[in-house]
Design an enzyme around this catalytic site. Sequence first.
Site, PDB file in Angstrom:
ATOM      1  CG  ASP A 148      -0.351   1.931   4.374  1.00 58.67           C
ATOM      2  OD1 ASP A 148       0.875   1.758   4.446  1.00 58.67           O
ATOM      3  OD2 ASP A 148      -1.163   1.274   5.046  1.00 58.67           O
ATOM      4  CG  ASN A 169      -9.273  -1.303  12.636  1.00 58.08           C
ATOM      5  OD1 ASN A 169      -8.459  -1.924  11.965  1.00 58.08           O
ATOM      6  ND2 ASN A 169      -9.377   0.006  12.587  1.00 58.08           N
ATOM      7  CG  HIS A 185      -6.395  -1.240   9.280  1.00 61.80           C
ATOM      8  ND1 HIS A 185      -6.172  -0.133  10.058  1.00 61.80           N
ATOM      9  CD2 HIS A 185      -5.209  -1.887   9.242  1.00 61.80           C
ATOM     10  CE1 HIS A 185      -4.909  -0.132  10.445  1.00 61.80           C
ATOM     11  NE2 HIS A 185      -4.307  -1.184   9.973  1.00 61.80           N
TER      12      HIS A 185
HETATM   13  C1  GLP Z   1      -0.689   0.136  10.058  1.00 57.94           C
HETATM   14  C2  GLP Z   1      -0.439  -0.059   8.560  1.00 57.94           C
HETATM   15  C3  GLP Z   1      -0.931  -1.386   8.074  1.00 57.94           C
HETATM   16  C4  GLP Z   1      -0.431  -2.466   9.011  1.00 57.94           C
HETATM   17  C5  GLP Z   1      -1.068  -2.293  10.355  1.00 57.94           C
HETATM   18  C6  GLP Z   1      -0.627  -3.310  11.399  1.00 57.94           C
HETATM   19  O1  GLP Z   1      -1.841   0.801  10.308  1.00 57.94           O
HETATM   20  N1  GLP Z   1      -1.030   0.970   7.761  1.00 57.94           N
HETATM   21  O2  GLP Z   1      -0.527  -1.588   6.745  1.00 57.94           O
HETATM   22  O3  GLP Z   1      -0.732  -3.725   8.500  1.00 57.94           O
HETATM   23  O4  GLP Z   1      -0.775  -1.007  10.858  1.00 57.94           O
HETATM   24  O5  GLP Z   1       0.540  -2.881  12.032  1.00 57.94           O
HETATM   25  P1  GLP Z   1       1.436  -3.795  12.965  1.00 57.94           P
HETATM   26  O6  GLP Z   1       2.098  -4.766  12.041  1.00 57.94           O
HETATM   27  O7  GLP Z   1       2.445  -2.853  13.568  1.00 57.94           O
HETATM   28  O8  GLP Z   1       0.551  -4.420  13.937  1.00 57.94           O
END
Ligand code: GLP
Length: 277
Positions: free
Chosen positions: A84, A155, A157
């Site tokens: 992304d 959440n 995702h």
């Molecule tokens: C972002 C990214 C995701 C990632 C998520 C968790 O939104 N787009 O791909 O998995 O956050 O992030 P973190 O690893 O900093 O908790």
Amino acid sequence: MSHFARDVIPLANMGVLILPDAQAVSLAAAEAIEAIIREATATRGRAVLGLATGSTPEGAYARLVERHSAGELSFRDVTTYNLDEYYPISPADPRSYRTYMHRHLLGRVDIAPNRAHLLDGSVPESAIAEHCAAFEGWIASDGGLDLQLLGIGRNGHIGFNEPCGLSVDEARRLRTRLVELHPVTRADAVRDFGSAEAVIPTALTLGVATILAARSIVILATGSHKAGAVAAALTGPITAEVPASLLQSVAPRVTWILDRSAASALPGLPAAWPPIN
Ligand code: GLP
């Protein structure tokens, strides 16, 4: 699952590896990525990796860079596709995922520049659909992803596939596209953007369909703030309201690597899991 030597337990037909802390998660993730690189390059002459950003995989990338610096691991035959990118954003913006990937991995190993691909946050709006379709076309022409590495949002995702009211079938068909970020995702992004007003509220993301098509999926989570999302995704119903639960529909190809805190809301684990050896 063959990429993990030990302690993988089955849950909803997926593999789950629960480790004492975030550092152990990083090491296990790096080991799995290295094993996939070796296996794919031995059998097909190249490895195609889907990579993730966020704080969770940073330690795994650091370990891969260490292995590379020690002369133990080459990325010469590796192709990468990132999950992304914010939109719109300049590739040179320090908050872009392109900058993140360059800083943590791509700029520090011997990968060919034309084999490290990220969605481009600077394409004109009128070219977004074409760009997303082309990105998927490049993955297909590279023979598909050997590995999709994922983190998970609070959440639930994956990538920037956010909770939504679609049916499971509709959600499983989602392709690479422009999305609006969920309020929880925007709140978590304040850490990187400095203030709520500065957070870019839209992004490009690989679709659920593209993620689920990977030959192997490794999803990492660390910290108690992820425990609710992890438990919902692993033990709740398959629903587009928890995008990571959609992984249950390709269960045999999925391995979760969790630290004790991220696993703490999973029901039915022995109180002192993992066992102390
Ligand atoms: C972002 C990214 C995701 C990632 C998520 C968790 O939104 N787009 O791909 O998995 O956050 O992030 P973190 O690893 O900093 O908790």
